[in-house]
Structures are given as C-alpha cells and as structure tokens.
Design a protein around this motif. Sequence first.
Motif, PDB file in Angstrom:
ATOM      1  N   SER A 190      27.891  60.714  13.327  1.00 57.69           N
ATOM      2  CA  SER A 190      29.247  60.755  12.769  1.00 57.69           C
ATOM      3  C   SER A 190      29.162  61.020  11.266  1.00 57.69           C
ATOM      4  O   SER A 190      28.089  60.917  10.667  1.00 57.69           O
TER       5      SER A 190
ATOM      6  N   LEU B 173      35.044  60.675   4.095  1.00 57.11           N
ATOM      7  CA  LEU B 173      34.853  59.683   5.157  1.00 57.11           C
ATOM      8  C   LEU B 173      36.114  58.859   5.413  1.00 57.11           C
ATOM      9  O   LEU B 173      36.976  58.738   4.550  1.00 57.11           O
ATOM     10  N   ASP B 174      36.171  58.256   6.603  1.00 55.42           N
ATOM     11  CA  ASP B 174      37.319  57.406   6.929  1.00 55.42           C
ATOM     12  C   ASP B 174      37.126  56.023   6.283  1.00 55.42           C
ATOM     13  O   ASP B 174      36.052  55.706   5.788  1.00 55.42           O
ATOM     14  N   PRO B 175      38.168  55.188   6.267  1.00 55.84           N
ATOM     15  CA  PRO B 175      38.094  53.904   5.542  1.00 55.84           C
ATOM     16  C   PRO B 175      36.946  52.995   5.990  1.00 55.84           C
ATOM     17  O   PRO B 175      36.304  52.360   5.153  1.00 55.84           O
ATOM     18  N   THR B 176      36.673  52.951   7.294  1.00 56.64           N
ATOM     19  CA  THR B 176      35.596  52.073   7.758  1.00 56.64           C
ATOM     20  C   THR B 176      34.256  52.551   7.228  1.00 56.64           C
ATOM     21  O   THR B 176      33.440  51.762   6.723  1.00 56.64           O
TER      22      THR B 176
ATOM     23  N   THR C 169      33.794  54.400   4.660  1.00 60.23           N
ATOM     24  CA  THR C 169      33.819  54.224   3.210  1.00 60.23           C
ATOM     25  C   THR C 169      33.399  52.803   2.830  1.00 60.23           C
ATOM     26  O   THR C 169      32.579  52.604   1.930  1.00 60.23           O
TER      27      THR C 169
END
Lengths: 298, 254
Positions: free
Chosen positions: B152, B181-184, B186
């Motif tokens: 990912s 990147l997505d919040p998680t 990040t």
Amino acid sequence: MYFNYLHLREIVYKWIFNILAFASLLFLFGITIILFKEGLPLFKEVSAVKFIFGTSWYPTHEHPEYGILPLILASLLVTAGALFFCIPLGVGSALYIHELAGFKQRAFLKPLIEILAAIPSIVYGFFGMVVVAPFLQRVLNLPVGLTAFTGSLILGVMATPTVCSIAEDALSFVPKSFREASYAVGANRWQTLTKVVLPAAGSGISTGIILGMSRAVGETMTVLMVTGGAAVIPRSIFEPVRPMTSTIAAEMGEAVMGSIHYHALFAIGLILFLFTLVFNIIAEIISRRFRLKLGLGR
Amino acid sequence: MDINQIKIKVEGVNFYYGSKQALRDIALDIYKNKVTAIIGPSGCGKSTFIRLFNRMNDLIPGARFEGKILIDGNNIYDPKLDVVDLRRSVGMVFQKPNPFPKSIYENVAYGLSINGIRDKGYIADKVDKSLKDAALYSEVKNRLSDNALALSGGQQQRLCIARALAVEPEVLLMDEPASALDPTATLKIEELIHELKKKYTIIIVTHNMQQAARISDYTAFFMMGELIEYDITSKIFTKPSKKITEDYITGRFG
C-alpha cells in the motif's frame, strides 16, 4: 424527439467506428484463410516433415524436391545477423539519446534516426547491391559480395529505428523518481543506469528488439537484392543464401497457378506468418508484463 | 551536557535556477537529533532548500549554488567532496513513495549493494534491521521477495524510509513524506519520525502546519525564497515574532 435523434446519432457513430475497427480483423482473417487454403494442399503431395526438414529446394526440376530447410536456416541466419547489428545500434543510440545527449542533440537525433525507417526497402536494396556488397567483397576478400552477412548488415540498419524508437520510449517511461531514489542512496550514474533504469525499461527494450526482429524476418525486397539467392544450407555467414521471403518473391511469378510449386510457396508464406506471429505474441506478453511491473496496470 | 548540538550550519546560501533566484541569503543552524520542519506557501523554495543538503539539485541543468553548508564542520559544497559519500550520510525520502520495481528485500538492499557490500549475511541483517526501524518489518517479514509495488502507499513510503536507513545516514531529509498518504498512514509516519529522531537528525518539508506543530522541535518559515523566521516550534506556533508568520500559520494566506 430531440433526445431520440441524439440517441440514434450515437448508435450510428458507434457502429461506424465498430466496423472500421473490425475491418482490419477482416483482412487478418482473409489473409490467414487464403494462406491455409492455398498452402495446405501441398501436404497432400509432400509430407510436412519432408517439407520443413528437407534439405533440397528444386521446385522446377524434372524430379522436383520441396525441402525448405535451407530457406528457413537462411531466414534465421540473416535475422540473427541483423540482430547482431541492430541491438547495439538501436539500444546504444536510444541510451545515448536518452541519457547523455543534451536537449538540442535529442531534438534532432531521434527524428533523424526515425527517418531511416522511412527509406523504401528497395533503396536499401540498391545501396546494398551497389555500395555495400562490392565493398565487403573487396575488404573481406570474398568470391561474391552478395551474402547472408551483407543482408544482415543492411537489415540491421533497417531495423535500427524500430529498436531505437521503442527502446527510447521505454527509457522515458521510467519515472524520474526511480533515478532520484537511486542517486539519493549514493548511486552514481552508471549504477543507476544498469541497476535501476535498464531493468525497469528492460521489457520495453526487448519488445523493441522483437519487433525489429519481426521486421527483419519479414523483409523481402532488400534480402532478395543483397543475399545472393542460393538455396543451399549455408556453411558460413559469408555465403549467398536464399531466405523464405525472397524465395516467394522470386518464384511466384513463374509458378503455375494451382501447381505443387504454387502451393509450396504459399506454405512457405504460412511458415513465415507463424514465425512473425510468434514474435509478435512474445512482444505483446513482454510489454504487458512491463506495464504491470511499473505499476501502471493498477 | 549540551542538548542542542549543531549538526548542520547553513551560511549565506543563494540558489538560482538559470537566472531565477530561488533562495535568497539563507542562514540557519540545524540541531542534532532534532526534527526541523520547513514550512511555507507553494513555490517558497522549501523543496529546493531541502535538496541542497544531499546535493540533489546538482542534477538540474542550469542550477547554481552560492554560499556554504557545513555538516559536522565540513563544507558539503567543497569541490573535492565526493557526492556519493555525502548522499550516503544524508538520506532522503521523497514526496511520492518511489520504491523500485524490485522485491521488498532488493529495495532495502539496493543502497548496500551499490556501495560495494557483498557480504550476504550482513546485508540480510541490515535489511531486517532497517525494516524494523522503519516500522514495516512485522507487515512484510513473510513476503520479502514480493514486488514492492504490491504494498500500500503507506507501506511503500515506510519501505522508502527503510531503504534510506539501510546505508546508515546521519541526516534524514523528508520532502513532504506524507502528502500522498491517507490519515492513518500519515499517523504511522509521524510516529515513526518521533522514533527516528533518537538516532538521526531529521529535516522535513511539510505543507501541513498541524503536522509541523505535532512532530518538529524547530520550524523554519520560508516565503518567496527567503527565510522569514526560524525558532523553536512551540514559539513559532504560539507567539511568532513576525506578523507575516502569524498570518501564515493562522491560515490568513497560503
């Protein structure tokens, strides 16, 4: 009402383009059917094994023989020889254009190399016959200048633009970020090129080579003019040979329609078709893998 | 014990792309084992600035550098300096995750093999250790030979961090490492940065001010190629000494 008109128009357009797209398939099927229809009757007279592995090609002799092994070997020899020239020339120039040439050089080098592909094959034939063959004969001290080697050389130059152009595209598809990542851990230019850029572009480059090979094996006019035309199994690359394509071109005019000779020439065409088909399928498989490898398929 | 030991000294730096000046008279000190964030609006020169430390800008035709950057007292723009050595000691993580289209293992081992290390056992240990340091090991330990592009986005970025760590740098440059990147993912990278500063000196470019506030010890605010303000992060974000800094961090422009 208005909506229906638009809807109808859309359907009509769709069908027009549909037909256009399938028209080339029609030709493909037509050609394949004719090749089989005219080529297969040969095998009622001559066994397939004798045809492919027979070593004598005497179609017009009193006791004719239809063995095309010398022709197949000639085609393979000339093609392999052509690869020997077009791989370094094509890949080398692609590397130079992409990696080393400045902006100005690149702007004229690639179009110029691609012009090589625009020269008619008969002109290559002339050039080979009048300039290259006598030159090689003198320099290499050969009995004749029209040999498999001469054919390889000319075909190699002819296939170079295909190889160079596709290889250069493959190199330019390698994302800049790969290079940066490589430089950032301390790699130099050469390491980045050999360990990152070339492997990433490798399948694209091989596709170019295979398509160049396809072009070389199917080329007719040039080989007819420069390879000498002797239908014997070649013992060295400096002997005259007679590849499959030039056999068909040279003999089709004199073969009686419907005769065994006539069917034999079609059968040669069939074999040739299978050769290039296999090359193209391999190229397609490789380029598909290439796309996946760079993550573009996701 | 001096907790604020200077690792890098930037002195009188000007940088040009052709005739366009991208950085103007920059001077600042970067402290060892701290996270220094570079913030500022788009086009302010923050990416150009971070790429000075591993001389990545050398690759751009027509670029010109003036001034001095000293790492541990050595000028990295000294003509006698070997750029390869420099890049080994100053690692970089890029904006978009850029793993090579090779296996996970080969990606991390790449920096070692190009630097001439042949000892397979050493390389294997180093790959494991780098993946652990990049907080990726538990997720990939059973598939080290899989293609890195199957990971990912967040995993790819941590793989790129592992690749940078494998050559044992002292300084780690991060150019907006979480922007794609997505919040998680990040959050994972931010936690990782917090861990990494124990061993490395980190300079991070970010356009996300909350991120800068969360993870950095020092913050430098750039605008139009100039260093406007540089201070302890808490001070920049609570009582900046310049009006324009306050306007930027409170979101009045940018």
